[in-house]
Design a protein around this motif. Structure first.
Motif, PDB file in Angstrom:
ATOM      1  N   SER A 153       6.738   4.030 171.468  1.00 53.82           N
ATOM      2  CA  SER A 153       6.008   2.582 171.538  1.00 53.82           C
ATOM      3  C   SER A 153       4.767   2.343 170.773  1.00 53.82           C
ATOM      4  O   SER A 153       4.322   0.987 170.510  1.00 53.82           O
ATOM      5  CB  SER A 153       6.012   2.272 172.986  1.00 53.82           C
ATOM      6  N   SER A 154       4.333   3.408 170.464  1.00 54.09           N
ATOM      7  CA  SER A 154       3.118   3.494 169.548  1.00 54.09           C
ATOM      8  C   SER A 154       3.360   3.266 168.124  1.00 54.09           C
ATOM      9  O   SER A 154       2.451   3.105 167.330  1.00 54.09           O
ATOM     10  CB  SER A 154       2.122   4.786 169.707  1.00 54.09           C
ATOM     11  N   ALA A 155       4.618   3.067 167.680  1.00 52.69           N
ATOM     12  CA  ALA A 155       4.785   3.075 166.467  1.00 52.69           C
ATOM     13  C   ALA A 155       5.299   1.865 165.956  1.00 52.69           C
ATOM     14  O   ALA A 155       6.199   1.185 166.749  1.00 52.69           O
ATOM     15  CB  ALA A 155       5.839   4.028 165.899  1.00 52.69           C
ATOM     16  N   VAL A 156       4.919   1.392 164.514  1.00 50.29           N
ATOM     17  CA  VAL A 156       5.703   0.027 164.076  1.00 50.29           C
ATOM     18  C   VAL A 156       5.870   0.530 162.488  1.00 50.29           C
ATOM     19  O   VAL A 156       5.506   1.763 162.063  1.00 50.29           O
ATOM     20  CB  VAL A 156       4.560  -1.106 164.059  1.00 50.29           C
ATOM     21  N   GLN A 157       6.603  -0.283 161.963  1.00 46.44           N
ATOM     22  CA  GLN A 157       7.191  -0.038 160.421  1.00 46.44           C
ATOM     23  C   GLN A 157       6.524  -1.174 159.483  1.00 46.44           C
ATOM     24  O   GLN A 157       6.680  -2.332 159.837  1.00 46.44           O
ATOM     25  CB  GLN A 157       8.541   0.045 160.554  1.00 46.44           C
ATOM     26  N   LYS A 158       6.548  -0.793 158.319  1.00 47.89           N
ATOM     27  CA  LYS A 158       6.117  -1.845 157.260  1.00 47.89           C
ATOM     28  C   LYS A 158       6.838  -1.450 156.098  1.00 47.89           C
ATOM     29  O   LYS A 158       6.871  -0.414 155.529  1.00 47.89           O
ATOM     30  CB  LYS A 158       4.574  -1.454 156.836  1.00 47.89           C
ATOM     31  N   ASP A 159       7.677  -2.657 155.585  1.00 41.77           N
ATOM     32  CA  ASP A 159       8.696  -2.395 154.461  1.00 41.77           C
ATOM     33  C   ASP A 159       9.766  -1.578 154.782  1.00 41.77           C
ATOM     34  O   ASP A 159       9.903  -0.604 153.668  1.00 41.77           O
ATOM     35  CB  ASP A 159       7.856  -2.061 153.072  1.00 41.77           C
ATOM     36  N   TRP A 160      10.090  -1.248 156.030  1.00 43.55           N
ATOM     37  CA  TRP A 160      11.139  -0.503 156.705  1.00 43.55           C
ATOM     38  C   TRP A 160      11.981  -1.187 157.321  1.00 43.55           C
ATOM     39  O   TRP A 160      11.544  -1.295 158.578  1.00 43.55           O
ATOM     40  CB  TRP A 160      10.252   0.761 157.188  1.00 43.55           C
ATOM     41  N   ARG A 161      12.929  -1.652 157.014  1.00 43.50           N
ATOM     42  CA  ARG A 161      13.685  -2.619 157.812  1.00 43.50           C
ATOM     43  C   ARG A 161      14.598  -2.113 158.941  1.00 43.50           C
ATOM     44  O   ARG A 161      14.596  -2.542 159.934  1.00 43.50           O
ATOM     45  CB  ARG A 161      14.826  -3.271 156.846  1.00 43.50           C
ATOM     46  N   THR A 162      15.110  -0.756 158.795  1.00 46.62           N
ATOM     47  CA  THR A 162      16.124  -0.153 159.819  1.00 46.62           C
ATOM     48  C   THR A 162      15.054   0.416 160.928  1.00 46.62           C
ATOM     49  O   THR A 162      14.172   1.155 160.513  1.00 46.62           O
ATOM     50  CB  THR A 162      16.717   0.977 159.303  1.00 46.62           C
ATOM     51  N   PRO A 163      15.125   0.050 162.117  1.00 47.88           N
ATOM     52  CA  PRO A 163      14.451   0.608 163.153  1.00 47.88           C
ATOM     53  C   PRO A 163      14.672   2.090 163.601  1.00 47.88           C
ATOM     54  O   PRO A 163      15.778   2.519 163.131  1.00 47.88           O
ATOM     55  CB  PRO A 163      14.973  -0.281 164.614  1.00 47.88           C
ATOM     56  N   THR A 164      13.549   2.672 163.336  1.00 49.40           N
ATOM     57  CA  THR A 164      13.723   4.114 163.219  1.00 49.40           C
ATOM     58  C   THR A 164      12.860   4.961 164.504  1.00 49.40           C
ATOM     59  O   THR A 164      11.875   4.348 164.925  1.00 49.40           O
ATOM     60  CB  THR A 164      12.904   4.505 161.884  1.00 49.40           C
ATOM     61  N   ASP A 165      13.312   5.983 164.568  1.00 52.30           N
ATOM     62  CA  ASP A 165      12.750   6.954 165.560  1.00 52.30           C
ATOM     63  C   ASP A 165      11.824   8.021 164.979  1.00 52.30           C
ATOM     64  O   ASP A 165      12.089   8.526 164.031  1.00 52.30           O
ATOM     65  CB  ASP A 165      13.574   7.813 166.283  1.00 52.30           C
ATOM     66  N   PHE A 166      10.385   7.779 165.277  1.00 49.28           N
ATOM     67  CA  PHE A 166       9.535   8.940 164.423  1.00 49.28           C
ATOM     68  C   PHE A 166       9.083   9.951 165.301  1.00 49.28           C
ATOM     69  O   PHE A 166       8.327   9.841 166.164  1.00 49.28           O
ATOM     70  CB  PHE A 166       8.203   7.992 163.905  1.00 49.28           C
ATOM     71  N   THR A 167       9.750  10.848 165.170  1.00 45.93           N
ATOM     72  CA  THR A 167       9.812  12.242 166.176  1.00 45.93           C
ATOM     73  C   THR A 167       8.629  12.836 166.318  1.00 45.93           C
ATOM     74  O   THR A 167       8.362  13.544 167.342  1.00 45.93           O
ATOM     75  CB  THR A 167      11.063  13.171 165.706  1.00 45.93           C
ATOM     76  N   LEU A 168       7.707  12.768 165.237  1.00 49.13           N
ATOM     77  CA  LEU A 168       6.381  13.530 165.213  1.00 49.13           C
ATOM     78  C   LEU A 168       5.162  12.593 165.856  1.00 49.13           C
ATOM     79  O   LEU A 168       4.007  13.024 165.885  1.00 49.13           O
ATOM     80  CB  LEU A 168       6.232  14.156 163.892  1.00 49.13           C
ATOM     81  N   CYS A 169       5.456  11.481 165.950  1.00 41.67           N
ATOM     82  CA  CYS A 169       4.578  10.322 166.288  1.00 41.67           C
ATOM     83  C   CYS A 169       3.901  10.629 167.590  1.00 41.67           C
ATOM     84  O   CYS A 169       4.777  10.696 168.600  1.00 41.67           O
ATOM     85  CB  CYS A 169       4.845   8.997 166.082  1.00 41.67           C
ATOM     86  N   PRO A 170       2.765  10.639 167.806  1.00 42.11           N
ATOM     87  CA  PRO A 170       2.081  10.804 169.282  1.00 42.11           C
ATOM     88  C   PRO A 170       2.339   9.476 169.874  1.00 42.11           C
ATOM     89  O   PRO A 170       2.518   8.332 169.482  1.00 42.11           O
ATOM     90  CB  PRO A 170       0.581  10.746 168.797  1.00 42.11           C
ATOM     91  N   SER A 171       2.571   9.673 171.189  1.00 44.59           N
ATOM     92  CA  SER A 171       2.789   8.270 172.133  1.00 44.59           C
ATOM     93  C   SER A 171       1.621   7.686 172.329  1.00 44.59           C
ATOM     94  O   SER A 171       1.954   6.300 172.720  1.00 44.59           O
ATOM     95  CB  SER A 171       3.470   8.902 173.392  1.00 44.59           C
ATOM     96  N   GLU A 172       0.474   7.963 172.039  1.00 41.26           N
ATOM     97  CA  GLU A 172      -0.707   7.101 172.484  1.00 41.26           C
ATOM     98  C   GLU A 172      -1.595   7.250 171.130  1.00 41.26           C
ATOM     99  O   GLU A 172      -1.701   8.281 170.512  1.00 41.26           O
ATOM    100  CB  GLU A 172      -1.247   7.648 173.533  1.00 41.26           C
ATOM    101  N   VAL A 173      -2.372   6.003 171.083  1.00 44.24           N
ATOM    102  CA  VAL A 173      -3.338   6.134 169.783  1.00 44.24           C
ATOM    103  C   VAL A 173      -4.796   6.173 170.453  1.00 44.24           C
ATOM    104  O   VAL A 173      -5.298   5.390 170.990  1.00 44.24           O
ATOM    105  CB  VAL A 173      -3.343   4.938 169.157  1.00 44.24           C
ATOM    106  N   SER A 174      -5.298   7.345 170.084  1.00 47.33           N
ATOM    107  CA  SER A 174      -6.562   7.801 170.889  1.00 47.33           C
ATOM    108  C   SER A 174      -7.680   7.716 169.399  1.00 47.33           C
ATOM    109  O   SER A 174      -7.145   7.307 168.331  1.00 47.33           O
ATOM    110  CB  SER A 174      -6.700   9.427 171.006  1.00 47.33           C
ATOM    111  N   ASP A 175      -8.868   8.425 169.758  1.00 47.20           N
ATOM    112  CA  ASP A 175      -9.929   8.055 168.824  1.00 47.20           C
ATOM    113  C   ASP A 175      -9.603   8.962 167.688  1.00 47.20           C
ATOM    114  O   ASP A 175     -10.126   8.764 166.575  1.00 47.20           O
ATOM    115  CB  ASP A 175     -11.368   8.453 169.506  1.00 47.20           C
ATOM    116  N   THR A 176      -8.773  10.395 167.822  1.00 46.96           N
ATOM    117  CA  THR A 176      -8.477  11.177 166.882  1.00 46.96           C
ATOM    118  C   THR A 176      -6.893  10.981 166.611  1.00 46.96           C
ATOM    119  O   THR A 176      -6.304  11.902 166.119  1.00 46.96           O
ATOM    120  CB  THR A 176      -8.829  12.452 167.337  1.00 46.96           C
ATOM    121  N   ALA A 177      -6.606   9.836 166.599  1.00 51.26           N
ATOM    122  CA  ALA A 177      -5.124   9.630 166.645  1.00 51.26           C
ATOM    123  C   ALA A 177      -4.486  10.088 165.312  1.00 51.26           C
ATOM    124  O   ALA A 177      -3.419  10.588 165.369  1.00 51.26           O
ATOM    125  CB  ALA A 177      -4.709   7.976 166.692  1.00 51.26           C
ATOM    126  N   LEU A 178      -4.993   9.800 164.185  1.00 45.90           N
ATOM    127  CA  LEU A 178      -4.328   9.995 162.904  1.00 45.90           C
ATOM    128  C   LEU A 178      -4.333  11.783 162.564  1.00 45.90           C
ATOM    129  O   LEU A 178      -3.489  12.393 162.125  1.00 45.90           O
ATOM    130  CB  LEU A 178      -4.976   9.437 161.686  1.00 45.90           C
TER     131      LEU A 178
END
Length: 300
Positions: free
Chosen positions: A177-202
């Protein structure tokens, strides 16, 4: 564009908006692309309205005449550019999405006070969404001020654009739920994406990535990490991936990741036929010099 001896845009405008006296009215192409005769791109205007309400035309008026007031007091000043022979080769038929991008980009160009009108010499960039792709936006800006004349010239390292420039047209990802897409039409699962956006998120995201891991998955297939990098400010990640499906048209894909408004934004930075073509753009996107020669992707 003509049908017999009648201009196509006159036919379309008359069919949808009624007839007008062509001695008084003209059909304006809102995005300045005279080959985009979609009805939503056309409207009847008086000649004066056409000059004063089209941002690109108005910018040329101000540039060549000094001000709108100068033009209105002495309209013949406009001959200084009206008699030139502008290059219309950039104009072509477009999809609805390309038409939308053209109008947005033309209006954005018209807002920039220090850029000289180029007489219609736009190029393919005008048809593409540029506002949310940091690398393409930076490259476009440098090209317009004459800093990208050399082939394979390194691209400036990504620096965050203003947040208000980056909050439109995102597509919600399948997961997390923490992920969105830009110039990327097909809804996608980002398997390595953290589930929360913290201060050290990136940094957390970057630490999840390693070569060979599955990066994305959707109805068309998936990708695995080939190489990845993060900028010095820890604000942007580049990931070069290899598609896992059996016979993709373009096997290599480059994406970028940054944080905006509490979301991990994944943007499509291009797909490529060859590993060299993908890796070249991966290197250039980081602002580094490429010495690996050309690839088939340079000609496609």
């Amino acid at each position: 564009m003509y049908l017999s001896t009648v201009r196509v845009h006159h036919i379309v405008a008359t069919a949808y908006f009624g007839d007008r006296d062509t001695k008084v009215y003209v059909v304006d192409h809102k995005d300045s692309n005279k080959r985009n005769n979609r009805v939503e791109n056309l409207h009847w205007l008086t000649r004066l309205e056409n000059i004063l309400t089209n941002p690109a035309t108005l910018k040329k008026i101000i540039f060549y005449c000094g001000s709108v007031e100068n033009f209105l007091s002495n309209p013949v000043l406009i001959r200084r550019f009206a008699n030139q022979n502008p290059d219309y080769s950039w104009m072509r038929s477009v999809s609805r999405e390309e038409a939308k991008c053209t109008l947005e980009n033309m209006n954005e160009w018209a807002k920039k006070p220090n850029e000289e009108p180029k007489g219609g010499k736009m190029g393919e960039w005008i048809f593409k969404s540029l506002g949310f792709n940091p690398q393409m936006e930076i490259m476009r800006r440098s090209m317009q001020i004459g800093q990208s004349k050399k082939k394979n010239q390194s691209m400036p390292i990504h620096d965050n654009l203003a947040s208000e420039e980056m909050t439109r047209n995102y597509v919600v990802a399948n997961s997390p739920s923490s992920a969105v897409q830009k110039d990327w039409r097909t809804p996608t699962d980002f398997t390595l994406c953290p589930s929360e956006v913290s201060d050290t998120a990136l940094i957390d995201y970057y630490n999840n990535i390693s070569r060979g891991k599955v990066m994305t998955s959707n109805v068309f297939g998936g990708t695995k990490v080939f190489d990845y990098a993060i900028n010095e400010k820890n604000t942007y990640i580049w990931v070069l991936c290899r598609r896992t499906e059996k016979h993709p048209i373009k096997r290599w894909a480059l994406s970028g990741i940054f944080v905006d408004n509490g979301k991990f934004v994944h943007e499509n930075l291009g797909s490529f036929f060859s590993a060299r073509g993908g890796y070249k753009q991966f290197i250039l996107a980081q602002g580094k010099e490429w010495n690996g020669g050309n690839s088939v992707d340079d000609y496609c």
